[in-house]
Each structure stands twice: as structure tokens, then as C-alpha cells.
Design a protein around this motif. Structure first.
Motif, short mmCIF file in Angstrom:
data_model
loop_
_atom_site.label_atom_id
_atom_site.label_comp_id
_atom_site.label_asym_id
_atom_site.label_seq_id
_atom_site.Cartn_x
_atom_site.Cartn_y
_atom_site.Cartn_z
N ASP A 130 0.84 -1.20 0.00
CA ASP A 130 0.00 0.00 0.00
C ASP A 130 0.87 1.24 0.00
OD1 ASP A 130 -2.37 -1.44 -0.01
OD2 ASP A 130 -2.42 -1.57 2.18
N THR A 131 0.54 2.18 -0.88
CA THR A 131 1.35 3.39 -1.08
C THR A 131 0.43 4.60 -1.21
OG1 THR A 131 2.95 2.04 -2.30
CG2 THR A 131 3.11 4.42 -2.56
N ARG A 132 0.88 5.72 -0.64
CA ARG A 132 0.12 6.97 -0.75
C ARG A 132 1.09 8.10 -1.07
NH1 ARG A 132 -3.49 9.83 4.02
NH2 ARG A 132 -4.34 11.48 2.71
N ILE A 133 0.69 8.96 -2.00
CA ILE A 133 1.49 10.12 -2.38
C ILE A 133 0.64 11.36 -2.20
CG2 ILE A 133 2.89 11.21 -4.17
CD1 ILE A 133 1.88 7.74 -4.79
N ARG A 134 1.20 12.34 -1.48
CA ARG A 134 0.51 13.62 -1.27
C ARG A 134 1.44 14.76 -1.69
NH1 ARG A 134 -0.25 10.92 3.52
NH2 ARG A 134 1.31 12.21 4.49
N VAL A 135 0.86 15.74 -2.37
CA VAL A 135 1.61 16.92 -2.78
C VAL A 135 0.90 18.14 -2.21
CG1 VAL A 135 2.52 18.28 -4.71
CG2 VAL A 135 2.31 15.79 -4.92
N ASP A 136 1.66 19.00 -1.54
CA ASP A 136 1.11 20.24 -0.99
C ASP A 136 0.93 21.22 -2.16
OD1 ASP A 136 0.35 22.34 0.63
OD2 ASP A 136 2.41 22.85 1.19
N SER A 137 -0.31 21.37 -2.61
CA SER A 137 -0.62 22.23 -3.74
C SER A 137 -2.01 22.82 -3.55
CB SER A 137 -0.58 21.42 -5.04
OG SER A 137 -1.07 22.19 -6.12
N PRO A 138 -2.20 24.10 -3.91
CA PRO A 138 -3.54 24.69 -3.78
C PRO A 138 -4.54 24.12 -4.80
CG PRO A 138 -2.03 26.26 -4.78
CD PRO A 138 -1.21 25.07 -4.36
N MET A 139 -4.03 23.45 -5.84
CA MET A 139 -4.86 22.84 -6.89
C MET A 139 -5.83 23.86 -7.51
SD MET A 139 -3.56 19.91 -7.27
CE MET A 139 -4.68 18.93 -8.25
N THR A 140 -5.30 25.04 -7.82
CA THR A 140 -6.07 26.07 -8.53
C THR A 140 -5.71 26.00 -10.01
OG1 THR A 140 -4.35 27.73 -8.24
CG2 THR A 140 -6.02 27.58 -6.51
N GLN A 141 -6.43 26.73 -10.83
CA GLN A 141 -6.15 26.74 -12.26
C GLN A 141 -4.72 27.21 -12.53
OE1 GLN A 141 -8.26 25.50 -14.54
NE2 GLN A 141 -6.74 25.81 -16.13
N ALA A 142 -4.24 28.18 -11.77
CA ALA A 142 -2.91 28.74 -11.99
C ALA A 142 -1.80 27.92 -11.33
CB ALA A 142 -2.87 30.17 -11.47
N ASN A 143 -2.13 27.10 -10.33
CA ASN A 143 -1.11 26.39 -9.56
C ASN A 143 -1.65 25.03 -9.15
OD1 ASN A 143 0.92 25.54 -7.87
ND2 ASN A 143 0.81 27.30 -6.50
N HIS A 144 -1.29 24.00 -9.92
CA HIS A 144 -1.79 22.66 -9.61
C HIS A 144 -0.79 21.59 -10.02
CE1 HIS A 144 -3.14 23.41 -13.77
NE2 HIS A 144 -2.92 22.11 -13.94
#
Length: 164
Positions: free
Chosen positions: A79-93
Motif C-alpha cells: 500500500d502506497t500513498r502520495i501527497r503533494v502540498d498544492s492549492p490545486m487552482t487553475q494557476a497552480n496545480h
């Protein structure tokens, strides 16, 4: 017979872009047997796979978390999980996340395509790991940068023995 001009070939010859410069630098370092700067403690084969995925760009070791057990009794189901700290907006995702295990018969294990509508950059999966090795997660950001996280895993019962 007509020939199409690709965006790369249509580029001005007046200067070199950052991606081409980074790709050339990475290729030169690898050809000389030298490690890439951001992946200096990475095995050379894995560093080469990472450079291929990032098209030679040097990834940052920040804002990405790879949760994978340090010890797996059975490599058939990790089992593996990957998380990225990102606002996930149109300009920054996050555009995609790529998982690599260099000692697997097929090192490119998975690629998850994301976008601003995903809401968050958080994916989970179950992997087959051939043997003890270092696993890498590479995330491509919308601004062209890349993020990298690596983790060592010890596998007591190997998977992928038959090459599949």
C-alpha cells in the motif's frame, strides 16, 4: 508530401530555453557517470529514470510525501500513498504524479493525471515491488517544475519474479 513543424522545431534559434539547457546538463552528467545534483544520493539507474521522466529538469525535494512501508513482508501488495502540498487552482496545480521502482521489471509503475478539478493532490494505490529497493515519486507542476520524494523499502517476499 507535407511536413509538420513541431513546437520545438519552431522555436527561435536565438536562444536556448531552460528545459533544453537542463536536459543537456543532465544528459552530460549521466554520460560522464556523475550523479544529478538533486538526486546525488539516488542510485544511478533511478537517477536516469527520474531524468527521463522530468525531461532533464532537476526536481525539488519539497512539498511531496511518499508514504510506503519501510518493510514489506510480501512485495505483491504494498500500500502506497502520495501527497503533494498544492492549492490545486487553475494557476497552480499538480499535472501528474509518476511512481518509479528501478529494480522492477517495468520500472514505470504508475502515472496519475490530475488537474485543478481534482481538489487535492493525494493518491493511493497498491504496488507490486520486485525486491528491496528505492522507490521514487515525481510530481509535475503546472508551472513546469518537478517535485521528488524517495523511500527505501525492504521486501522479504519478492514479487514480479516472472517478469510480469
Amino acid at each position: 508530401m507535407s511536413s509538420a513543424i513541431s513546437p520545438r522545431s519552431a522555436r527561435s534559434d536565438a536562444g536556448i530555453d531552460r528545459r533544453s539547457l537542463m536536459a543537456g546538463t543532465a544528459a552530460g552528467l549521466l554520460a560522464a557517470g556523475l550523479p544529478l545534483p538533486a538526486v546525488a544520493d539516488t542510485p544511478p539507474e533511478l537517477a536516469q529514470l527520474i531524468a527521463r521522466v522530468t525531461e532533464g529538469a532537476v526536481p525539488e525535494r519539497a512539498r511531496i510525501t511518499l508514504d510506503i512501508p519501510a518493510l514489506a513482508e510480501n512485495g505483491n501488495a504494498v500500500d502506497t500513498r502520495i501527497r503533494v502540498d498544492s492549492p490545486m487552482t487553475q494557476a497552480n496545480h499538480v499535472r501528474w504524479i509518476h511512481l518509479i521502482a528501478e529494480k522492477n521489471p517495468f520500472p514505470d509503475m504508475a502515472r496519475f493525471h490530475l488537474g485543478p478539478r481534482a481538489g487535492r493532490a493525494d493518491v493511493s494505490t497498491t504496488l507490486r515491488i520486485a525486491q528491496s529497493q528505492k522507490v521514487a515519486a515525481v510530481a509535475a507542476l503546472s508551472d513546469g517544475r518537478f517535485l521528488l520524494a524517495e523511500a527505501d523499502i525492504v521486501v522479504t517476499l519478492s514479487a514480479c519474479i516472472d517478469g510480469g
